[in-house]
Scaffold this motif. Structure first.
Motif, PDB file in Angstrom:
ATOM      1  N   TYR A  91       0.941  -1.123   0.402  1.00  0.00           N
ATOM      2  CA  TYR A  91      -0.357   0.060   0.127  1.00  0.00           C
ATOM      3  C   TYR A  91       0.621   0.911  -0.190  1.00  0.00           C
ATOM      4  N   LYS A  92       0.707   2.506  -0.989  1.00  0.00           N
ATOM      5  CA  LYS A  92       1.357   3.470  -0.848  1.00  0.00           C
ATOM      6  C   LYS A  92       1.535   4.163   0.155  1.00  0.00           C
ATOM      7  N   GLY A  93       0.086   4.399  -0.144  1.00  0.00           N
ATOM      8  CA  GLY A  93      -1.109   5.604   0.849  1.00  0.00           C
ATOM      9  C   GLY A  93      -2.356   5.257   1.213  1.00  0.00           C
ATOM     10  N   THR A  94      -2.508   6.275   2.365  1.00  0.00           N
ATOM     11  CA  THR A  94      -3.923   6.024   2.810  1.00  0.00           C
ATOM     12  C   THR A  94      -5.269   5.235   1.468  1.00  0.00           C
ATOM     13  N   ALA A  95      -5.148   6.143   0.830  1.00  0.00           N
ATOM     14  CA  ALA A  95      -5.921   6.062  -0.226  1.00  0.00           C
ATOM     15  C   ALA A  95      -5.598   5.221  -1.637  1.00  0.00           C
ATOM     16  N   ASN A  96      -4.272   5.136  -1.650  1.00  0.00           N
ATOM     17  CA  ASN A  96      -4.177   3.495  -2.330  1.00  0.00           C
ATOM     18  C   ASN A  96      -4.261   1.974  -1.540  1.00  0.00           C
ATOM     19  N   ALA A  97      -4.307   2.174  -0.505  1.00  0.00           N
ATOM     20  CA  ALA A  97      -4.973   1.050   0.202  1.00  0.00           C
ATOM     21  C   ALA A  97      -5.973   0.837   0.626  1.00  0.00           C
ATOM     22  N   ILE A  98      -7.339   1.841   0.159  1.00  0.00           N
ATOM     23  CA  ILE A  98      -8.675   1.371   0.003  1.00  0.00           C
ATOM     24  C   ILE A  98      -8.220   1.033  -2.051  1.00  0.00           C
ATOM     25  N   TYR A  99      -7.922   2.256  -2.339  1.00  0.00           N
ATOM     26  CA  TYR A  99      -7.737   1.665  -3.883  1.00  0.00           C
ATOM     27  C   TYR A  99      -7.417   0.363  -4.403  1.00  0.00           C
ATOM     28  N   GLN A 100      -6.931  -0.103  -3.938  1.00  0.00           N
ATOM     29  CA  GLN A 100      -5.899  -1.813  -3.924  1.00  0.00           C
ATOM     30  C   GLN A 100      -7.088  -2.932  -3.424  1.00  0.00           C
ATOM     31  N   GLU A 114     -12.429  25.387   2.360  1.00  0.00           N
ATOM     32  CA  GLU A 114     -10.880  25.218   3.151  1.00  0.00           C
ATOM     33  C   GLU A 114      -9.684  24.138   4.027  1.00  0.00           C
ATOM     34  N   PHE A 115      -8.752  24.170   3.594  1.00  0.00           N
ATOM     35  CA  PHE A 115      -7.607  23.247   4.571  1.00  0.00           C
ATOM     36  C   PHE A 115      -6.898  23.599   5.277  1.00  0.00           C
ATOM     37  N   GLN A 116      -6.189  23.693   6.374  1.00  0.00           N
ATOM     38  CA  GLN A 116      -4.841  24.136   6.726  1.00  0.00           C
ATOM     39  C   GLN A 116      -4.508  22.730   7.150  1.00  0.00           C
ATOM     40  N   GLU A 117      -2.986  22.722   6.887  1.00  0.00           N
ATOM     41  CA  GLU A 117      -2.690  21.528   7.385  1.00  0.00           C
ATOM     42  C   GLU A 117      -1.436  22.434   8.336  1.00  0.00           C
ATOM     43  N   LYS A 118      -1.387  22.244   9.721  1.00  0.00           N
ATOM     44  CA  LYS A 118      -1.043  22.900  10.968  1.00  0.00           C
ATOM     45  C   LYS A 118       0.178  24.183  10.719  1.00  0.00           C
ATOM     46  N   PRO A 119      -1.096  25.090  10.205  1.00  0.00           N
ATOM     47  CA  PRO A 119      -0.966  26.328   9.453  1.00  0.00           C
ATOM     48  C   PRO A 119      -0.029  27.167  11.033  1.00  0.00           C
ATOM     49  N   LYS A 120       0.509  28.296  10.218  1.00  0.00           N
ATOM     50  CA  LYS A 120       0.811  29.415  11.947  1.00  0.00           C
ATOM     51  C   LYS A 120      -0.441  30.001  12.310  1.00  0.00           C
ATOM     52  N   GLU A 121      -0.986  30.241  11.088  1.00  0.00           N
ATOM     53  CA  GLU A 121      -1.688  31.698  11.554  1.00  0.00           C
ATOM     54  C   GLU A 121      -3.726  30.627  11.029  1.00  0.00           C
ATOM     55  N   PRO A 122      -4.070  29.896  12.243  1.00  0.00           N
ATOM     56  CA  PRO A 122      -5.705  28.966  12.301  1.00  0.00           C
ATOM     57  C   PRO A 122      -6.280  29.911  11.906  1.00  0.00           C
ATOM     58  N   LYS A 123      -7.210  29.503  10.559  1.00  0.00           N
ATOM     59  CA  LYS A 123      -8.597  30.053  10.642  1.00  0.00           C
ATOM     60  C   LYS A 123      -9.508  29.369  11.387  1.00  0.00           C
ATOM     61  N   SER A 124      -8.986  27.810  11.971  1.00  0.00           N
ATOM     62  CA  SER A 124     -10.639  27.417  12.382  1.00  0.00           C
ATOM     63  C   SER A 124     -10.042  27.084  12.961  1.00  0.00           C
ATOM     64  N   ASP A 159      -2.670   9.538  -0.719  1.00  0.00           N
ATOM     65  CA  ASP A 159      -2.634  10.231   0.160  1.00  0.00           C
ATOM     66  C   ASP A 159      -4.702  10.440   0.410  1.00  0.00           C
ATOM     67  N   PHE A 160      -5.313  10.597   1.668  1.00  0.00           N
ATOM     68  CA  PHE A 160      -6.621  10.763   1.467  1.00  0.00           C
ATOM     69  C   PHE A 160      -6.319  12.143   1.674  1.00  0.00           C
ATOM     70  N   GLY A 161      -5.374  12.914   2.696  1.00  0.00           N
ATOM     71  CA  GLY A 161      -5.307  13.929   3.659  1.00  0.00           C
ATOM     72  C   GLY A 161      -4.521  15.319   1.927  1.00  0.00           C
ATOM     73  N   ASN A 162      -3.476  14.803   1.399  1.00  0.00           N
ATOM     74  CA  ASN A 162      -2.494  15.614   1.106  1.00  0.00           C
ATOM     75  C   ASN A 162      -3.489  15.304  -0.250  1.00  0.00           C
ATOM     76  N   ASP A 163      -4.123  14.277  -1.601  1.00  0.00           N
ATOM     77  CA  ASP A 163      -4.874  14.505  -2.830  1.00  0.00           C
ATOM     78  C   ASP A 163      -5.859  14.493  -3.045  1.00  0.00           C
ATOM     79  N   ILE A 164      -6.982  13.137  -1.910  1.00  0.00           N
ATOM     80  CA  ILE A 164      -8.151  13.091  -2.203  1.00  0.00           C
ATOM     81  C   ILE A 164      -9.171  14.492  -2.288  1.00  0.00           C
ATOM     82  N   LEU A 165      -8.865  14.550  -1.257  1.00  0.00           N
ATOM     83  CA  LEU A 165      -9.417  15.887  -0.582  1.00  0.00           C
ATOM     84  C   LEU A 165      -9.459  17.370  -0.973  1.00  0.00           C
ATOM     85  N   PRO A 166      -8.176  17.336  -1.120  1.00  0.00           N
ATOM     86  CA  PRO A 166      -8.293  18.873  -2.089  1.00  0.00           C
ATOM     87  C   PRO A 166      -8.535  18.634  -3.459  1.00  0.00           C
ATOM     88  N   ALA A 167      -8.377  18.005  -3.821  1.00  0.00           N
ATOM     89  CA  ALA A 167      -9.645  17.258  -5.222  1.00  0.00           C
ATOM     90  C   ALA A 167     -10.277  16.916  -5.167  1.00  0.00           C
TER      91      ALA A 167
END
Lengths: 402, 382, 382, 402
Positions: free
Chosen positions: A99-108, A176-186, A217-225
């Motif tokens: 499994y390459k990433g979380t999304a790939n694990a489900i894909y497989q 919007e998503f923010q991954e460990k942002p310096k200035e959180p909007k949420s 990966d879900f967080g990096n790839d699927i959700l942004p798409a």
């Protein structure tokens, strides 16, 4: 027969920050709370939420997990149609891969999902301690007419920058998503628990797989798409107990919280939301007339001749005369010999603590995150001393120090 | 190799000696009486059989067998789920010709067709009132060595008090002692009143399946009832009946006092170890939490099962699964069955509480060692 | 969400109308009568329930239930193995107070404690003499829509011949027709002798669990026996009882001739398709080989199950699992149950052969369409 | 509880010579004989020989196999202690890999074996049709006091050079191997079925793994090492039916042999040595008054309105009016429409043969190895013609030719 919602538990991780405890064990199989393993929480949540079809995606040291899950009977997931299935990676005619990433694990494992023709798929994490009604979550998802929903926790604003955040409007729609942002909007932190409409999931996993630049990966790839395409994405607020037990100190802390259900928020003794587990099948506990037990949880097969205070003892632990166990998590079949002192620590399964040995120590105030750890099967020799921050993976000789 | 490792099947009589423990079998039968904190009596026999590789087990029940059926389920906890053999419960009226049986002869007669269809060479028959880990494989070895037609397991022990004082009207609860010459049985005595250690039969028999079938067919046709009196005793002159001494630890339940005493004896770790003898004993799994010993509780010399919550003081007790002991309550010399709840500030001594009893706070119940008080299942003491 | 999808449990009466098919229930009961080549009658009800997501099913048995217990096992083939709920067989004498029941009121009274402990809102009660795929979910929907207290499923069909000619002494095998105003039941007629299509009750009831409990408690205390006559009929004035018409294909077994006819009707593929209605029907799996049609055999318009070996001629027959038809034998218009062996050169017409019959070569047996000959189970015709 | 002998079935192979049939299926899962799959044979042999603990080593397309094996109930291998376990490769803390060779596959699962503490391990192949009492084999192994035994078949001397041969003395002790030699010294061909003393197996697998030059294969590496060290190696002669169904023609041939148990030696109808399988659960077969069936095996769910001669039909096959099926193996749920001719071929599961289509042909004498093959799920259009040597993996349009 088709299933309304199928659950997929991501249980692949080694959990390397648990060090000695996950050397021969996938993190979801790590023991917890006297007779549970971490995987019992998502599994029991599924069953209690009426989900009877669960895939567990695993590739790291799955033997213990496989044996533990077995046919799924302890969770009432021993079914002809559905039930619980451990899904390792496999080879196909056209190549193969881990499994390459979380999304790939489900894909497989899309063919596994297609077998049940679900309307919804819930993606769970195999390494969180959490009691959650996924059915409430699904009702939210349906009510919003969402394509995708994510469970979120409100975190204090000053800690928000340590989390992956979901920026959402008052209706919960994510913009919007923010991954460990310096200035959180949420301050809505993602718990890594998702519900997808299956057709949406299928389409995005296939597109993601076709993209050679994706990290799958879900967080990096699927959700942004999804966000890019303007899909209806909603954040579902969860208020209950939730803990990622990814470190030794958080694992120790969560165990201690079990001893204090009134204040900690984690109540394992709730008959309306039982956490199921596979039982050891050992005989009843024997408490001798020399024993002192105070504010502790003990499991069948324990034999206590010494003192146990504010601790959790798993099945088959022996505490000999004069030994003192305090603020400790002692996993299955550990033997603590005469006069040993075991304090503020985690002792792995099948370990042996010799006569008069010392494991751990009461931390100075502010240093409570120091938790001594003795790995599974480790033999600590007579009168050896294991310091308050030690992580012991190999045997320690008589009188040795660590 | 199509049959099990030791080429034997077993028949368990689940209602044996029910009459001696009337309070305990009000809603169950002998085989399902709770014992040793989390087991039922039949668990010891079943586990012994399975550990010896015997996986074709029939349990003949007569009445009050719902609790046993629930306990046994499909036989999964004992790994007795099999396409052929496995666990087979024989209730009355299940087939034409199966009535509520009286003696062992009638009971076995009701499963003759089943026995004829089996392939195993040997048959064990046993009651279910003795908790012990029994080495059935060793008994087969002894049976083969001696060339016996029937082998009877016995224990050298005194006849229980309740047996000695049995009413003559209790015709179904006979007991037997053996006179031996070497290992050969020279006489079978019914309801002996002798004092001191005896060769007291465990009512555990081993014979060949084909022999048993012909014995039972003959006895049943003649209207006989009791296997020991009507089949075995007449065989003594003509055929070889041998004794097999069981030397391990055993707990024989012969009346309410012995039930209390045998539970209490397990508070000595030596006895506890001896009973289990290092073997696995299987039982039905419940979804209990670990036992919780709350702040301020005090537990001493006790057996405690998972699911218990202890806030008070417990001394010299056996607590089965899911028992609650409230704050300020003192429990001494008690046997408390599953899911009984005792509120705070009670004072209870020498009492057997059956399952799901509910005792309100501040109550006081006291019995004597020779007369433990019995509180029936589901009783509310308010 | 702790209970099943449709929030209903089911109670099946397994011995219903046993008296009408005495030959077939000599060694079994209505629910386990073989039907349609490889099923038992109860399979259709169980599969319908499971397909509707109802997974808490109690089967109340009275006598001759061994074959049913063997068939059902742990409930695995119907995916009814559950920690809570699942399949629950209720035999007589299992608990104090459970006797061999007479009417439905007594039968349900014996499981009142169980019913009280359940959480489902609705209860289905049904007999087991009708093979059909029933949409229980749709009946719940209709029940909720009408706001009925009790809903009764019926089929618009003529009263079977055997019912019309029933002896008055057969008091347990009553049958009921409904007079309706719209979907509301305005009268329940017992043992009507009217000709032509009627609203004939399927004896399949839906009500709320709590209501059923109080109905049965009251009726049982008053010594009542029959649910329809003693509970439902008196309710008509005061409460709302509705009818639910079943419009699908059903096979009602009311006597030996109807048993024969209903099997034969399945030789029309249209009926066969209608019975299964595209659904899965589950049954116990046997380890049969595929059916073998040997060189020189001739099979026409027949249902044949796995495990059959056919060397002769078979025309218009239903062959259950494991039937052997020898060379030169002609079998016409027969129903042959599992594992029956017919040697060569026989000539058999209009005959029902129960299971494990053995017919030597050269025999000739002939019945009539209106009087099929019945050969009982295990019969050797030599 | 320890087990006397545990069985390990090597089921990893793709079986690439079965082409279309194993595109989405591991070879051991290939259907056979009306209601069986190849894996049923070693599994049933185990159970009939009293072996109740079986590991199946697999890494190629295991989903169908996994689902088919399930909890092992059809083979009575649904056990708490032992039973049947599918063992895929997995990742460990110190790296991970797919199974490198047959020996490596067993090596990676030593911890599975150790759990049962067996005295003996029998290594089986998941792709042979064979009825064999492994207990007789074990008795032989014990009687010889052997470290290792291999089951062998006597083959005709003029064919011996096509096999791996065991050169053994009159007592059966092996002194030499020959792999497809030009000048055979023996006619004892290895069946690839081994019994090892577990301690010997363990030791040699560990040594083999430590050798970087090894191909980690039993035949190439482990057996030569045993011989070199003078271990007691014995050849056990097996006289029953044995067939490697590794090619389309051998698979077709073995199926046809099932129709002729008197002469072929493979009798599936033996009540004393049942071959167990998972049942389809379909309704009884319906044979219409228009049907002609002669010398055929049909499985539940079949509906026949046409002609079936000398063929095996798996569960749920429909043969419409006027269709003719002859010398054919037709796998589950295939539909053969009106007037189609299906001859001397294998048709994979869920395939569809259109009206008036022709699949396969009667071969010229000497060409019996020509077996037309239609892959699983393939749709053959109306009036299409599939030649006698064709291997069809993709749909064929109306009137198309292959």
């Amino acid at each position: 027969m088709s299933k309304e919602m199928v659950a997929m538990i991501l249980a692949g991780g080694q959990g390397s920050r648990l060090y000695a405890l996950t050397d021969k064990l996938a993190k979801p199989a790590v023991p917890f709370g006297g007779k549970y393993r971490i995987i019992d929480f998502p599994l029991s949540n599924c069953v209690n939420s009426g989900i009877d079809t669960v895939g567990i995606l695993t590739q790291y040291q799955p033997l213990v997990l496989n044996e533990y899950i077995g046919h799924g009977q302890p969770w009432d997931l021993d079914r002809l149609h559905g039930g619980v299935h451990v899904l390792p990676p496999y080879q196909q005619a056209k190549g193969s891969d881990w499994y390459k990433g979380t999304a790939n694990a489900i894909y497989q494992n899309l063919s596994f999902l297609r077998r049940y023709d679900p309307q919804y798929v819930i993606i769970l994490s195999g390494d969180q301690i959490c009691k959650q009604d996924y059915n409430d979550f699904l009702e939210f998802h349906k009510a919003k007419g969402a394509d995708f929903s994510v469970a979120v926790m409100e975190v204090p604003w000053d800690e928000a920058s340590r989390f992956g955040l979901m920026v959402a409007d008052s209706d919960g729609r994510i913009s919007e998503f923010q991954e460990k942002p310096k200035e959180p909007k949420s301050n809505l932190a993602s718990m890594g628990i998702y519900i997808f409409n299956f057709d949406v999931l299928e389409k995005y996993l296939e597109a993601d797989e076709a993209n050679p630049d994706s990290s799958n990966d879900f967080g990096n790839d699927i959700l942004p798409a999804l966000l890019r395409d303007g899909k209806k994405m909603y954040a579902y607020r969860f208020n209950g107990y939730w803990k990622d037990v990814g470190t030794i100190s958080s694992l120790w802390e969560a165990n201690m919280e079990v001893l204090n259900p009134e204040n900690s928020g984690i109540n394992l003794f709730d008959d309306d939301w039982k956490i199921y587990s596979r039982s050891s099948g050992k005989a009843a506990q024997y408490i001798s007339d020399k024993a002192v037990i105070d504010n502790a949880m003990l499991t069948n097969g324990c034999r206590i001749f010494g003192t146990v205070r504010h601790s959790i003892l798993f099945a088959g632990v022996e505490v000999e005369e004069g030994a003192v166990v305090e603020d400790a998590v002692v996993m299955g079949n550990v033997r603590i010999c005469k006069g040993a002192k075991v304090t503020h620590c985690i002792v792995g399964e099948n370990a042996y603590i010799g006569e008069g040995a010392t494991v751990g120590e009461k931390p100075e105030p502010g240093n409570e995150k120091n938790v001594a750890t003795v790995g599974p099967g480790v033999k600590v020799g007579d009168r050896a001393v294991i310091g308050g921050t030690a992580m012991v993976k190999e045997d320690v000789g008589e009188g040795g120090k660590c | 190799m199509l049959t099990n490792k030791h080429d034997a099947l077993a028949i368990i009589f689940a209602n044996s000696y029910d009459n001696e423990v009337p309070s305990l079998v009000n809603e169950r039968l002998m085989a399902s009486i709770p014992f040793a904190g989390r087991y039922r009596l039949v668990d010891f026999t079943l586990s012994s059989l399975v550990n010896c590789g015997i996986d074709n087990v029939s349990i003949i029940v007569k009445k009050n067998y719902r609790s046993l059926m629930r306990h046994l389920g499909s036989g999964r906890p004992w790994d007795l789920v099999r396409k052929n053999g496995g666990l087979n419960i024989v209730p009355p009226y299940a087939e034409k010709g199966i009535k509520v049986y009286n003696g062992r002869v009638e009971a076995v007669a009701s499963i003759l067709e089943f026995l004829k269809g089996c392939k195993e060479q040997y048959v064990f028959m046993t009651d279910s009132n003795i908790a012990c880990m029994f080495d059935f494989a060793d008994m087969i070895r002894a049976h083969q060595e001696s060339g016996a037609d029937v082998t009877i397991a016995y224990k050298n022990e005194a006849i229980p008090y309740s047996f000695m004082n049995m009413q003559l009207t209790q015709t179904t609860d006979l007991y037997y002692t053996l006179d031996l010459d070497g290992n050969r049985v020279v006489s079978i005595n019914t309801n002996s009143k002798e004092y001191g250690p005896q060769n007291l039969s465990m009512n555990l028999y081993l014979t060949e399946r084909e022999k048993l079938i012909s014995q039972i067919e003959k006895a049943y046709a003649q209207g006989h009832v009791f296997y020991e009196r009507d089949v075995l005793a007449p065989m003594i002159g003509t055929e070889k009946i041998c004794g097999y001494e069981f030397k391990g630890y055993s707990a024989r339940i012969s009346d309410m006092v012995s039930y209390f005493d045998e539970n209490m004896k397990l508070l000595d770790p030596e006895n506890l170890n001896a009973l289990f003898d290092g073997s696995d004993v299987y039982t039905t799994v419940r979804d209990d939490n670990p036992a919780r010993y709350c702040s301020g509780s005090k537990v001493s010399n006790s057996l405690v099962a998972d699911g218990c919550v202890i806030e008070g003081e417990v001394d010299n007790c056996v607590l089965f699964r899911g028992v609650h002991v409230g704050r300020g309550t003192k429990l001494k010399n008690c046997v408390v069955m599953q899911d009984t709840v005792i509120a705070g500030n009670c004072d209870i001594e020498y009492t057997i509480m059956d399952k799901e009893v509910n005792i309100a706070s501040g109550k006081s119940i006291k019995g004597e060692k020779t007369f433990p008080v019995f509180v029936p299942a589901y009783k509310q003491i308010l």
